[in-house]
Design a protein around this motif. Structure first.
Motif, PDB file in Angstrom:
ATOM      1  N   ALA A 137       0.835  -1.203   0.000  1.00  0.00           N
ATOM      2  CA  ALA A 137       0.000   0.000   0.000  1.00  0.00           C
ATOM      3  C   ALA A 137       0.867   1.250   0.000  1.00  0.00           C
ATOM      4  CB  ALA A 137      -0.904   0.015   1.231  1.00  0.00           C
ATOM      5  N   PRO A 138       0.401   2.344  -0.679  1.00  0.00           N
ATOM      6  CA  PRO A 138       1.088   3.636  -0.607  1.00  0.00           C
ATOM      7  C   PRO A 138       0.770   4.289   0.741  1.00  0.00           C
ATOM      8  CG  PRO A 138      -0.923   3.863  -1.873  1.00  0.00           C
ATOM      9  CD  PRO A 138      -0.805   2.415  -1.526  1.00  0.00           C
ATOM     10  N   ALA A 142      -4.708   2.851   4.599  1.00  0.00           N
ATOM     11  CA  ALA A 142      -4.571   1.395   4.553  1.00  0.00           C
ATOM     12  C   ALA A 142      -3.158   0.988   4.959  1.00  0.00           C
ATOM     13  CB  ALA A 142      -4.882   0.880   3.154  1.00  0.00           C
ATOM     14  N   ARG A 143      -3.073   0.183   5.997  1.00  0.00           N
ATOM     15  CA  ARG A 143      -1.774  -0.297   6.462  1.00  0.00           C
ATOM     16  C   ARG A 143      -1.546  -1.724   5.974  1.00  0.00           C
ATOM     17  NH1 ARG A 143      -1.089  -1.598  11.094  1.00  0.00           N
ATOM     18  NH2 ARG A 143      -3.247  -1.697  11.830  1.00  0.00           N
ATOM     19  N   PRO A 190      -6.516   6.811  -3.794  1.00  0.00           N
ATOM     20  CA  PRO A 190      -5.807   8.080  -3.942  1.00  0.00           C
ATOM     21  C   PRO A 190      -4.331   7.928  -3.594  1.00  0.00           C
ATOM     22  CG  PRO A 190      -7.901   8.425  -2.841  1.00  0.00           C
ATOM     23  CD  PRO A 190      -7.723   6.946  -2.952  1.00  0.00           C
ATOM     24  N   GLY A 191      -3.473   8.356  -4.487  1.00  0.00           N
ATOM     25  CA  GLY A 191      -2.037   8.262  -4.240  1.00  0.00           C
ATOM     26  C   GLY A 191      -1.393   6.999  -4.773  1.00  0.00           C
ATOM     27  N   GLY A 192      -2.177   6.148  -5.438  1.00  0.00           N
ATOM     28  CA  GLY A 192      -1.580   4.923  -5.977  1.00  0.00           C
ATOM     29  C   GLY A 192      -2.555   3.765  -5.945  1.00  0.00           C
TER      30      GLY A 192
END
Length: 376
Positions: A137-138, A142-143, A190-192
């Protein structure tokens, strides 16, 4: 499934003792590999393990990584490219020609959620479910290592860190459940994008053994070793006991006509009738034909089965094509089995082939005696 049941049992013991552990899971494979997606290895603090990821060539290296994961609390992704022709690969003694991704994570529960208990409950109730785990994850909510439990029916449990992402992940998990396929699924955020390992968990094969005689013992033991959900039914109090069948998940002392209601029989259930008594078999078969059981196996020669069916026909119960398709008589794969143990293996092999949609030389298709002499 046997592997998962063993791991869950050990996890319960470790949790009670407060002992740390790590879990390694194959998330993706390419080419030829010994194990496929979803294979697991539980590593205890002392280095002992439960389960397997390979034929023994990867476990030591994964256990080393697991010690670091337990120490830091951070999951890791390991990649083994077995297609490479170099010293590192040969040093591991790898014998397959594929690539394997292994996700190693510390064993821990999300607050207020016990995934091990959810999985055990799913097994005990013979339900299907999916586990959606973030393996990449980016930066964002989300971890890596966060997961959701998505049952076939009902609401999902757990969170990936964002309500909208949870809804999308649940949808992905249900799609994989419908396909019956474990896979890594990319999800744009969002972000990847994140990578979700969606593992489809199907219930153990349910096997109902009708008859608790001597030859039922090796069949029950073998089915237990395979991780199946094993039920035994018999009308004799001295035979239908937990002491006689410690490996069975359920033991029912029940009259013949009560078998279909005493045991849980659904469209996934495999049944083997082996009472060695014509009248008992007749009554049990009559009840089973009215159930959705996927497979009904009858022990004994073909002539005996024809007598059973003729007797049912006399009573106005004539099998239709769908019922005959589910009837496997004589039961088992044509291996020339003779002893109770060999017969158990023959039956289990046929059940596995039917369940997996694979062709097998069933005894019901043999023309001639079951125990014909083998040419010298």
């Amino acid at each position: 499934m046997r592997e998962l049941r063993d791991i869950l049992k050990v996890l319960a013991d470790l949790r009670a003792q407060g002992e740390p552990a790590a879990l390694a899971t194959i998330t993706q494979v390419k080419g030829s590999t010994y194990r496929r997606e979803g294979a697991r290895l539980l590593i205890r603090r002392d280095g002992t393990t439960v389960g397997s990821l390979s034929g023994g060539c990867l476990e030591g290296d994964v256990a080393e990584a697991a010690r670091e994961v337990m120490r830091t609390g951070h999951p890791r992704m390991l990649t083994y490219d077995l297609t490479a022709d170099d010293d590192a690969v040969w040093g591991l003694g790898l014998g397959c020609n594929g690539a394997i991704d292994v996700f190693v994570e510390p064993v821990r529960n999300q607050p207020g959620l016990d995934f091990a208990t959810l999985l055990q409950d799913t097994i005990d109730h013979r339900r299907s479910a999916a586990l959606a785990t973030v393996i990449a994850a980016p930066p964002g909510p989300a971890r890596v290592g966060s997961r959701m439990f998505v049952p076939e029916e009902g609401q999902g449990r757990g969170s990936l860190g964002d309500a909208a992402l949870d809804a999308r992940a649940a949808g992905v998990a249900r799609s994989q459940l419908a396909e019956g396929r474990t896979a890594v699924v990319p999800v744009e955020v969002p972000g990847g994008r994140i990578e979700l390992f969606v593992e489809v968990l199907t219930p153990p094969i349910p096997l109902l053994v009708c008859g608790a005689g001597h030859d039922a013992l090796p069949l029950v033991r073998l089915a237990h070793e395979l991780g199946w959900w094993v039920m035994v039914a018999d009308s004799r109090p001295a035979f239908a006991t937990r002491e006689r069948f410690p490996e069975a998940d359920e033991v029912h002392l029940v009259e013949d006509r009560g078998v279909p209601t005493a045991a849980r029989i659904d469209r996934h259930t495999f049944v083997v009738v082996m009472t060695h008594n014509f009248l008992h078999d007749l009554e049990i078969l009559r009840g089973l034909l009215a159930t959705p059981a996927r497979y009904i196996g009858l022990l004994g020669p073909r002539a005996r089965t024809e007598k059973l069916l003729a007797e049912l026909a006399k009573q106005g119960e004539i099998l239709d094509d769908a019922q005959r398709t589910r009837l496997y008589a004589p039961v088992g794969v044509d291996t020339g089995a003779d002893s109770p143990e060999e017969i158990a293996l023959s039956i289990a092999a046929e059940i596995l082939a039917v369940r997996n949609g694979r062709p097998a030389a069933s005894l019901r298709d043999r023309r001639g005696p079951i125990h014909a002499a083998v040419p010298s």
